[in-house]
Scaffold this motif. Structure first.
Motif, PDB file in Angstrom:
ATOM      1  N   LYS A 291      40.943  48.529  36.784  1.00  0.00           N
ATOM      2  CA  LYS A 291      39.601  48.984  36.427  1.00  0.00           C
ATOM      3  C   LYS A 291      38.711  47.847  35.912  1.00  0.00           C
ATOM      4  O   LYS A 291      37.527  48.050  35.680  1.00  0.00           O
ATOM      5  CB  LYS A 291      39.687  50.097  35.379  1.00  0.00           C
ATOM      6  CG  LYS A 291      40.332  51.371  35.899  1.00  0.00           C
ATOM      7  CD  LYS A 291      40.382  52.440  34.814  1.00  0.00           C
ATOM      8  CE  LYS A 291      41.000  53.729  35.352  1.00  0.00           C
ATOM      9  NZ  LYS A 291      41.070  54.790  34.308  1.00  0.00           N
ATOM     10  N   LEU A 292      39.317  46.688  35.694  1.00  0.00           N
ATOM     11  CA  LEU A 292      38.553  45.553  35.199  1.00  0.00           C
ATOM     12  C   LEU A 292      37.994  44.725  36.359  1.00  0.00           C
ATOM     13  O   LEU A 292      38.574  44.689  37.443  1.00  0.00           O
ATOM     14  CB  LEU A 292      39.440  44.654  34.325  1.00  0.00           C
ATOM     15  CG  LEU A 292      40.052  45.284  33.074  1.00  0.00           C
ATOM     16  CD1 LEU A 292      40.947  44.269  32.368  1.00  0.00           C
ATOM     17  CD2 LEU A 292      38.977  45.796  32.129  1.00  0.00           C
ATOM     18  N   LYS A 293      36.902  44.051  36.110  1.00  0.00           N
ATOM     19  CA  LYS A 293      36.318  43.171  37.115  1.00  0.00           C
ATOM     20  C   LYS A 293      37.128  41.885  37.175  1.00  0.00           C
ATOM     21  O   LYS A 293      37.231  41.159  36.201  1.00  0.00           O
ATOM     22  CB  LYS A 293      34.856  42.861  36.776  1.00  0.00           C
ATOM     23  CG  LYS A 293      34.175  41.945  37.787  1.00  0.00           C
ATOM     24  CD  LYS A 293      32.736  41.651  37.393  1.00  0.00           C
ATOM     25  CE  LYS A 293      32.067  40.717  38.397  1.00  0.00           C
ATOM     26  NZ  LYS A 293      30.659  40.410  38.023  1.00  0.00           N
ATOM     27  N   ARG A 294      37.702  41.611  38.340  1.00  0.00           N
ATOM     28  CA  ARG A 294      38.513  40.405  38.517  1.00  0.00           C
ATOM     29  C   ARG A 294      37.594  39.231  38.838  1.00  0.00           C
ATOM     30  O   ARG A 294      36.790  39.280  39.753  1.00  0.00           O
ATOM     31  CB  ARG A 294      39.516  40.621  39.637  1.00  0.00           C
ATOM     32  CG  ARG A 294      40.599  39.561  39.720  1.00  0.00           C
ATOM     33  CD  ARG A 294      41.495  39.765  40.933  1.00  0.00           C
ATOM     34  NE  ARG A 294      41.990  41.124  41.031  1.00  0.00           N
ATOM     35  CZ  ARG A 294      41.833  41.884  42.109  1.00  0.00           C
ATOM     36  NH1 ARG A 294      41.177  41.419  43.164  1.00  0.00           N
ATOM     37  NH2 ARG A 294      42.312  43.109  42.137  1.00  0.00           N
ATOM     38  N   LEU A 295      37.732  38.152  38.080  1.00  0.00           N
ATOM     39  CA  LEU A 295      36.882  36.975  38.271  1.00  0.00           C
ATOM     40  C   LEU A 295      37.540  35.938  39.172  1.00  0.00           C
ATOM     41  O   LEU A 295      36.914  35.385  40.062  1.00  0.00           O
ATOM     42  CB  LEU A 295      36.540  36.350  36.914  1.00  0.00           C
ATOM     43  CG  LEU A 295      35.798  37.259  35.932  1.00  0.00           C
ATOM     44  CD1 LEU A 295      35.604  36.559  34.588  1.00  0.00           C
ATOM     45  CD2 LEU A 295      34.443  37.686  36.505  1.00  0.00           C
ATOM     46  N   LYS A 296      38.806  35.677  38.927  1.00  0.00           N
ATOM     47  CA  LYS A 296      39.544  34.746  39.776  1.00  0.00           C
ATOM     48  C   LYS A 296      41.033  34.910  39.520  1.00  0.00           C
ATOM     49  O   LYS A 296      41.444  35.514  38.525  1.00  0.00           O
ATOM     50  CB  LYS A 296      39.120  33.293  39.525  1.00  0.00           C
ATOM     51  CG  LYS A 296      39.279  32.821  38.093  1.00  0.00           C
ATOM     52  CD  LYS A 296      38.744  31.396  37.934  1.00  0.00           C
ATOM     53  CE  LYS A 296      38.809  30.951  36.473  1.00  0.00           C
ATOM     54  NZ  LYS A 296      38.261  29.583  36.288  1.00  0.00           N
ATOM     55  N   SER A 297      41.840  34.371  40.415  1.00  0.00           N
ATOM     56  CA  SER A 297      43.290  34.480  40.262  1.00  0.00           C
ATOM     57  C   SER A 297      43.975  33.273  40.887  1.00  0.00           C
ATOM     58  O   SER A 297      43.408  32.595  41.752  1.00  0.00           O
ATOM     59  CB  SER A 297      43.805  35.766  40.920  1.00  0.00           C
ATOM     60  OG  SER A 297      43.530  35.752  42.315  1.00  0.00           O
ATOM     61  N   ARG A 298      45.189  33.038  40.411  1.00  0.00           N
ATOM     62  CA  ARG A 298      45.977  31.941  40.947  1.00  0.00           C
ATOM     63  C   ARG A 298      47.456  32.294  40.766  1.00  0.00           C
ATOM     64  O   ARG A 298      47.889  32.583  39.654  1.00  0.00           O
ATOM     65  CB  ARG A 298      45.661  30.626  40.228  1.00  0.00           C
ATOM     66  CG  ARG A 298      46.409  29.418  40.791  1.00  0.00           C
ATOM     67  CD  ARG A 298      46.061  28.159  40.016  1.00  0.00           C
ATOM     68  NE  ARG A 298      46.771  27.012  40.537  1.00  0.00           N
ATOM     69  CZ  ARG A 298      46.738  25.794  39.991  1.00  0.00           C
ATOM     70  NH1 ARG A 298      46.013  25.585  38.898  1.00  0.00           N
ATOM     71  NH2 ARG A 298      47.415  24.793  40.519  1.00  0.00           N
ATOM     72  N   HIS A 299      48.212  32.278  41.868  1.00  0.00           N
ATOM     73  CA  HIS A 299      49.616  32.664  41.807  1.00  0.00           C
ATOM     74  C   HIS A 299      50.480  31.605  42.484  1.00  0.00           C
ATOM     75  O   HIS A 299      50.128  31.087  43.545  1.00  0.00           O
ATOM     76  CB  HIS A 299      49.835  34.008  42.507  1.00  0.00           C
ATOM     77  CG  HIS A 299      48.860  35.066  42.098  1.00  0.00           C
ATOM     78  ND1 HIS A 299      48.626  35.372  40.780  1.00  0.00           N
ATOM     79  CD2 HIS A 299      48.045  35.868  42.839  1.00  0.00           C
ATOM     80  CE1 HIS A 299      47.716  36.341  40.717  1.00  0.00           C
ATOM     81  NE2 HIS A 299      47.347  36.639  41.948  1.00  0.00           N
ATOM     82  N   ASN A 300      51.592  31.266  41.861  1.00  0.00           N
ATOM     83  CA  ASN A 300      52.541  30.300  42.416  1.00  0.00           C
ATOM     84  C   ASN A 300      53.933  30.920  42.352  1.00  0.00           C
ATOM     85  O   ASN A 300      54.577  30.929  41.302  1.00  0.00           O
ATOM     86  CB  ASN A 300      52.492  28.993  41.617  1.00  0.00           C
ATOM     87  CG  ASN A 300      53.339  27.899  42.232  1.00  0.00           C
ATOM     88  OD1 ASN A 300      54.332  28.164  42.908  1.00  0.00           O
ATOM     89  ND2 ASN A 300      52.965  26.649  41.987  1.00  0.00           N
ATOM     90  N   GLU A 301      54.390  31.470  43.471  1.00  0.00           N
ATOM     91  CA  GLU A 301      55.670  32.160  43.502  1.00  0.00           C
ATOM     92  C   GLU A 301      56.849  31.204  43.379  1.00  0.00           C
ATOM     93  O   GLU A 301      57.944  31.615  43.019  1.00  0.00           O
ATOM     94  CB  GLU A 301      55.785  32.977  44.784  1.00  0.00           C
ATOM     95  CG  GLU A 301      54.787  34.124  44.848  1.00  0.00           C
ATOM     96  CD  GLU A 301      54.923  34.943  46.108  1.00  0.00           C
ATOM     97  OE1 GLU A 301      55.271  34.348  47.160  1.00  0.00           O
ATOM     98  OE2 GLU A 301      54.703  36.161  46.056  1.00  0.00           O
ATOM     99  N   ALA A 302      56.627  29.937  43.672  1.00  0.00           N
ATOM    100  CA  ALA A 302      57.720  28.960  43.588  1.00  0.00           C
ATOM    101  C   ALA A 302      58.110  28.680  42.144  1.00  0.00           C
ATOM    102  O   ALA A 302      59.276  28.422  41.840  1.00  0.00           O
ATOM    103  CB  ALA A 302      57.304  27.665  44.285  1.00  0.00           C
ATOM    104  N   MET A 303      57.164  28.757  41.218  1.00  0.00           N
ATOM    105  CA  MET A 303      57.481  28.385  39.833  1.00  0.00           C
ATOM    106  C   MET A 303      58.383  29.383  39.092  1.00  0.00           C
ATOM    107  O   MET A 303      59.323  28.918  38.456  1.00  0.00           O
ATOM    108  CB  MET A 303      56.185  28.121  39.063  1.00  0.00           C
ATOM    109  CG  MET A 303      55.464  26.876  39.560  1.00  0.00           C
ATOM    110  SD  MET A 303      54.057  26.403  38.533  1.00  0.00           S
ATOM    111  CE  MET A 303      54.855  25.929  36.997  1.00  0.00           C
TER     112      MET A 303
END
Length: 255
Positions: free
Chosen positions: A166-178
């Motif tokens: 329900k929140l406004k998403r501003l940006k995201s960053r995901h690193n599945e390797a870590m």
């Protein structure tokens, strides 16, 4: 009749999918991360900090066989008027040992300067523990410090993070390797977490940015490490004002 049965069959399949939570629309990575955030943060707020003594965390190969682990709660509010002024912060670091169900840590007041003036940095620590759901000083301290310590609260003692979708998403960053997952959200001035920070640190109602970060695998029922910041803009762009909190689970370090 055959055409009617075909339509009825499609309708039944659709109803089954809705009831089982299935969908023919694949979740995006952000949606999967949000669901994991909500799942692992849904246990908060806790009725007592001593709840952590009985809360399981994910044990990797760094844990000894009989070590139940230690939860580390960290929290502080920091602010600076501009780049020429030091950063002032007050907060706590609290170690909750699951092996002997003991709590110890520090209430910390710091003044941090720029890299060129590091020799001017100041840090004062007051030993603390937990009794009931209250943070207490271990030794005699000035009355004002004693009052600040005993009135100190964390978001996870009072508020729920709710539905991230329900929140406004501003940006995201995901690193599945870590693995490492981060999302930034906008909080309006009436958001319960934002209102909590505003109340505890005497801030005027205003929008904020929530930065939330989780380490560890998204799958499974284990509780991963979280840290989050509620950041505030200022009329003076160089000013800094934010609240930080983290929940970490690690092997117990015996002294």
């Amino acid at each position: 009749m055959q055409k009617y049965r075909k339509k009825l069959g499609i309708l039944l399949i659709s109803l089954i999918m809705l009831n089982t939570g299935c969908s023919n629309v694949a979740l995006t990575k952000d949606q999967k991360v949000e669901q994991a955030f909500e799942k692992h943060l849904s246990i908060y707020p806790v009725k007592s900090l001593e709840y952590f003594y009985d809360m399981e965390g994910y044990r990797d190969k760094n844990f000894d066989k009989d070590d139940k682990g230690t939860w580390i709660l960290s929290s502080y509010f920091a602010e600076s008027e501009n780049d020429d002024e030091p950063l002032y912060s007050k907060g706590i670091v609290l170690f909750l040992n699951r092996n002997n169900k003991s709590a110890k840590g520090d209430y910390i007041i710091e003044k941090t300067h720029s890299a060129t003036d590091k020799d001017k940095d100041e840090s004062i620590k007051y030993p603390i523990t937990v009794k009931g759901n209250k943070i207490m000083p271990i030794k005699d301290v000035p009355e004002k410090i004693k009052e600040d310590i005993e009135n100190y609260r964390l978001i996870i003692q009072n508020e729920s993070f709710g539905d991230f979708g329900k929140l406004k998403r501003l940006k995201s960053r995901h690193n599945e390797a870590m693995p490492l997952y981060t999302i930034n959200y906008q909080l309006n001035e009436n958001n319960n977490v934002n209102k909590w920070v505003q109340k505890h640190y005497n801030l005027k109602p205003q929008k904020a940015e929530l930065f939330i970060e989780r380490t560890g695998y998204l799958e499974g029922g284990s509780v991963g490490d979280f840290n989050y910041e509620i950041r505030y803009d200022s009329v003076q762009k160089e000013a800094i004002k934010y609240y930080y909190e983290s929940i970490i689970y690690q092997p117990t370090k015996e002294e």
